[in-house]
Design a protein around this motif. Structure first.
Motif, short mmCIF file in Angstrom:
data_model
loop_
_atom_site.label_atom_id
_atom_site.label_comp_id
_atom_site.label_asym_id
_atom_site.label_seq_id
_atom_site.Cartn_x
_atom_site.Cartn_y
_atom_site.Cartn_z
N ASP A 373 0.81 -1.21 0.00
CA ASP A 373 0.00 0.00 0.00
C ASP A 373 0.85 1.27 0.00
OD1 ASP A 373 -2.23 -1.57 0.01
OD2 ASP A 373 -2.82 -1.15 2.07
N GLY A 374 2.10 1.15 0.39
CA GLY A 374 2.99 2.30 0.43
C GLY A 374 3.78 2.44 -0.86
N PRO A 375 4.76 3.32 -0.86
CA PRO A 375 5.59 3.52 -2.06
C PRO A 375 6.51 2.33 -2.31
CG PRO A 375 6.45 4.80 -0.22
CD PRO A 375 5.15 4.22 0.25
N LEU A 376 6.91 2.18 -3.55
CA LEU A 376 7.85 1.13 -3.95
C LEU A 376 9.25 1.72 -4.05
CD1 LEU A 376 5.59 -0.49 -6.67
CD2 LEU A 376 6.28 -1.56 -4.52
N PRO A 377 10.30 0.90 -3.98
CA PRO A 377 10.28 -0.57 -3.90
C PRO A 377 9.99 -1.05 -2.48
CG PRO A 377 12.53 0.20 -3.88
CD PRO A 377 11.68 1.42 -4.09
N THR A 378 9.60 -2.33 -2.39
CA THR A 378 9.24 -2.94 -1.11
C THR A 378 10.28 -3.98 -0.72
OG1 THR A 378 6.89 -2.59 -1.50
CG2 THR A 378 7.50 -4.24 0.13
N THR A 379 10.89 -3.76 0.43
CA THR A 379 11.77 -4.77 1.02
C THR A 379 10.88 -5.70 1.84
OG1 THR A 379 13.51 -3.10 1.22
CG2 THR A 379 13.81 -5.15 2.45
N ALA A 380 10.82 -6.96 1.48
CA ALA A 380 9.84 -7.87 2.08
C ALA A 380 10.51 -9.09 2.68
CB ALA A 380 8.81 -8.30 1.03
N PRO A 381 10.04 -9.52 3.85
CA PRO A 381 10.68 -10.68 4.48
C PRO A 381 10.51 -11.97 3.71
CG PRO A 381 8.74 -9.98 5.72
CD PRO A 381 9.02 -8.91 4.71
N ASP A 382 9.44 -12.09 2.93
CA ASP A 382 9.28 -13.33 2.15
C ASP A 382 10.34 -13.40 1.07
OD1 ASP A 382 7.95 -11.18 0.84
OD2 ASP A 382 6.77 -12.57 -0.36
N LEU A 383 10.61 -12.29 0.38
CA LEU A 383 11.62 -12.31 -0.68
C LEU A 383 12.99 -12.65 -0.11
CD1 LEU A 383 12.59 -11.91 -3.54
CD2 LEU A 383 12.66 -9.43 -3.13
N GLY A 384 13.34 -12.03 1.01
CA GLY A 384 14.62 -12.38 1.62
C GLY A 384 14.71 -13.84 1.96
N ALA A 385 13.61 -14.40 2.49
CA ALA A 385 13.61 -15.82 2.85
C ALA A 385 13.76 -16.71 1.63
CB ALA A 385 12.31 -16.16 3.59
N TYR A 386 13.05 -16.38 0.55
CA TYR A 386 13.14 -17.19 -0.66
C TYR A 386 14.55 -17.15 -1.25
CZ TYR A 386 7.99 -16.70 -0.61
OH TYR A 386 6.67 -16.69 -0.26
N LEU A 387 15.19 -15.98 -1.18
CA LEU A 387 16.55 -15.87 -1.72
C LEU A 387 17.54 -16.69 -0.91
CD1 LEU A 387 16.47 -12.06 -2.56
CD2 LEU A 387 16.68 -13.93 -4.23
N VAL A 388 17.38 -16.69 0.42
CA VAL A 388 18.23 -17.54 1.25
C VAL A 388 18.00 -19.00 0.90
CG1 VAL A 388 18.71 -18.33 3.60
CG2 VAL A 388 18.35 -15.89 3.17
N LEU A 389 16.73 -19.39 0.84
CA LEU A 389 16.39 -20.79 0.53
C LEU A 389 16.95 -21.18 -0.83
CD1 LEU A 389 14.80 -23.41 1.10
CD2 LEU A 389 12.78 -22.29 0.11
N GLN A 390 16.82 -20.30 -1.82
CA GLN A 390 17.29 -20.64 -3.16
C GLN A 390 18.80 -20.82 -3.20
OE1 GLN A 390 15.27 -20.53 -6.70
NE2 GLN A 390 16.29 -18.66 -7.40
N ASP A 391 19.53 -19.96 -2.53
CA ASP A 391 20.99 -20.13 -2.51
C ASP A 391 21.37 -21.43 -1.79
OD1 ASP A 391 22.52 -18.30 -3.96
OD2 ASP A 391 22.09 -16.70 -2.53
N LEU A 392 20.68 -21.76 -0.71
CA LEU A 392 20.97 -23.02 -0.01
C LEU A 392 20.65 -24.22 -0.88
CD1 LEU A 392 19.67 -22.16 3.59
CD2 LEU A 392 22.05 -22.23 2.78
N GLU A 393 19.53 -24.14 -1.62
CA GLU A 393 19.17 -25.25 -2.52
C GLU A 393 20.18 -25.35 -3.66
OE1 GLU A 393 17.17 -27.58 -2.16
OE2 GLU A 393 15.44 -26.95 -0.99
N LEU A 394 20.62 -24.21 -4.20
CA LEU A 394 21.61 -24.25 -5.28
C LEU A 394 22.92 -24.85 -4.78
CD1 LEU A 394 20.94 -20.81 -7.01
CD2 LEU A 394 20.78 -23.06 -8.09
N ALA A 395 23.28 -24.57 -3.54
CA ALA A 395 24.50 -25.17 -2.98
C ALA A 395 24.36 -26.68 -2.90
CB ALA A 395 24.76 -24.58 -1.60
N ARG A 396 23.21 -27.15 -2.42
CA ARG A 396 22.99 -28.60 -2.32
C ARG A 396 22.96 -29.24 -3.71
NH1 ARG A 396 19.88 -26.99 2.44
NH2 ARG A 396 18.07 -26.44 1.18
N LEU A 397 22.30 -28.58 -4.66
CA LEU A 397 22.20 -29.13 -6.02
C LEU A 397 23.55 -29.09 -6.72
CD1 LEU A 397 18.76 -27.55 -6.88
CD2 LEU A 397 19.22 -30.00 -6.76
#
Length: 578
Positions: A373-397
């Motif tokens: 509802d506010g101005p962009l860009p939006t720093t969001a906890p879900d995006l940060g979490a997904y990026l951490v998860l993706q890097d960890l998955e890429l490391a395992r893969l």
């Protein structure tokens, strides 16, 4: 045909009401509904009224509503006296009229076949009349004798050609075989989940469309009613369900999502029959109009804004590979995922602080969340979490398939550690929640995105405890049907408005995944059980659900792809030993 396939088809048929679940065929763009558009309360009845006697036919097209895609406004089968025969059964492969006196089926993806049976014991051993009316108001009628039929071929412009047909029985058998072959792939689950799993498997088959621009690739779309395209994160969730019965089709969804990366590695938001949607310049007019009505400042941005979806690609890839390993295929996809992950840090860290942001609500998938509802860009906890998860998955893969495709596992883990540190800076200890920031300013919304950091598996104990406590708080998230997408205590909460309170199956699954990654397997399984119970209680895999009643929210689409796929995935998990 196997007995199991026949049983699953029969179970799925209990939900085929021609209102929330139209009659269709895998790969076909034709949809058949009952003409009165009412909501069914029982087999063949609308609010206690007599069963349908008239049907309507539409095509399914990208960014076009049903009213824009009319093929037949009315189709009726009449007896010799002129009385309309009621619809007495809807099966995956046929709509039956008059207790089986006539039936409607498919003659391939682009044609309908209507035939009259020789059934003297039903009193229908004479010719019936098939009538239909096209959107231009023209009426047509054909007299069809016992054992004969009429075929309606639908052209690309929705025009209809008809011809007498002696092949209805063959068409009926071929359509039945397509559906029985599909139900043969449906995974086995425990008894109390079998009926809904069969229906959800039907939904996945029903939502298959061919994408001619991609050489006939099979896209399992979110819905043939309004969502005719392959959205990136829909493809990830849909692949999770498909993997249990059709791993090749699951892989095909990921291939479509990964097929058109930009030169800088960005993956598009949507792949559809006319191309891709990867920028605000690609938005259809209807989306721009909706944004203007909402008062959004980004309806007409001064410069193109990239549009993508949350980075869950490596997570989905790893899930699909759990069921059937495909090393060469995996290596080919990993190169694309790695470039996409790099894109987030290179091109979507819009304030240069090392933590990527959402430049557009559409890129989050949670378009209407109050965190935007506010101005962009939006720093969001879900995006940060997904990026951490993706890097960890890429490391395992990378350790599994080689660093040439997935990148240096050490570098991925180091970046994940840095991102996690930035993510923890979004924790508001006084409020007991993760909060977003709009152009650097705190956003007070208490939204489900705040639970996604559990996916990292690296939260400090007090933070994890506070999140678990929030999930158990009836004033916030422990509603009669959980988990609402915005806390019930938040002033922006609405039980009906998309992403502002209704329960979504995909966010429930991600919260459960986060609980499991954080060592709370007991709570994860409990949430998964509540999620499948919600879908059963709500009557089907709807797009989203009211958290107070557990029923479909008024504006939610029915027979929704990722809800169906994730129900199947959860049913398989819950049917195995804890």
């Amino acid at each position: 045909m196997s007995p199991d396939a026949a049983e699953r088809a029969s179970l799925a048929a209990r939900h085929l009401d021609l209102v929330q679940a139209p009659f269709t065929l895998p790969r076909s763009r034709l949809l058949v509904f009952r003409a009165d558009r009412g909501d069914l309360t029982g087999p063949g009845a609308v609010d206690g009224a007599p069963p349908a006697t008239a049907l309507r036919v539409h095509t399914s097209e990208y960014e076009r509503g049903l009213d824009e895609c009319r093929v037949l406004d009315e189709l009726v089968v009449r007896d010799a006296a002129g009385a309309p025969l009621p619809v007495t059964a809807v099966l995956p492969h046929a709509i039956e009229f008059g207790g089986g006196a006539a039936s409607l089926s498919f003659a391939g993806p682009t044609a309908l076949s209507i035939g009259v049976e020789q059934v003297e014991h039903l009193g229908h051993d004479e010719a019936l009349v098939v009538e239909w009316r096209t959107p231009d108001g023209r009426g047509h009628r054909e007299q069809v004798g016992p054992g004969a039929g009429v075929r309606l071929d639908v052209a690309a412009d929705r025009g209809v050609r008809h011809a007498a047909s002696a092949s209805h029985a063959t068409d009926l058998a071929a359509t039945e075989r397509i559906w029985f072959d599909w139900f043969d792939r449906c995974p086995s689950v425990r008894e109390d989940l079998r009926q809904m799993a069969a229906f959800c498997w039907w939904v996945l088959g029903a939502n298959i469309v061919e994408l001619p621009g991609l050489g006939g690739a099979r896209g399992v779309v979110p819905s043939k009613i309004g969502y005719v395209g392959v959205w990136q994160w829909d493809a990830y969730f849909i692949a999770l369900g498909l993997r249990h019965g059709d791993p090749a089709l699951a892989r095909e969804q990921l291939e479509i999502a990964f097929r058109f990366p930009g030169e800088d590695g960005q993956l598009p938001d949507v792949v559809h029959e006319h191309g891709v949607l990867a920028s605000s310049d690609d938005l259809p007019a209807a989306d721009r109009d909706r944004l203007r009505r909402a008062g959004s400042q980004i309806a007409d941005p001064n410069a193109p804004v990239p549009l993508t979806k949350p980075p869950l690609a490596a997570w989905a890839l790893a899930k699909v590979l759990e069921v059937e390993d495909a090393p060469d295929w995996a290596r080919a996809q990993l190169a694309t995922i790695r470039r996409s992950q790099d894109w987030w840090f290179a091109a979507s860290d819009l304030d240069g602080d090392g933590m990527p942001e959402y430049g557009h609500p559409y890129s989050s998938g949670l378009d209407d969340s109050p965190i935007f509802d506010g101005p962009l860009p939006t720093t969001a906890p879900d995006l940060g979490a997904y990026l951490v998860l993706q890097d960890l998955e890429l490391a395992r893969l990378a350790e599994r398939y080689g660093a040439d495709a997935a990148g240096d596992p050490v570098a991925h883990r180091e970046r994940a550690e840095r991102t996690l540190a930035s993510l923890l800076a979004l924790w508001n200890a006084d409020a007991g929640r993760f909060e977003a920031r709009a152009a650097g300013e705190r956003v007070a919304s208490d939204a489900i995105v705040g639970f996604m950091p559990m996916l990292t598996g690296g939260l400090p104990g007090p933070v994890l405890d506070a999140l678990v406590e929030a999930l158990a708080d009836p004033a916030r998230y422990a509603r009669p049907w959980s988990v609402p997408t915005v806390s019930a205590a938040d002033p922006d909460h609405s039980s009906e408005r998309m992403w502002r309170g209704p329960v979504w199956v995909n966010t429930n699954v991600l919260v459960a995944e986060g609980l499991r990654a954080s060592g709370r397997q007991d709570l994860a399984r409990e949430l998964e059980e509540r999620t499948v119970a919600l879908v059963v209680h709500g009557g089907g895999p709807h797009e989203y659900f009211n958290p107070e009643t557990g029923l479909r929210a008024g504006s939610a689409t029915t027979a929704f792809g990722w809800s169906a796929a994730l129900f199947v995935d959860l049913a398989v998990r819950l049917s195995s030993a804890p």
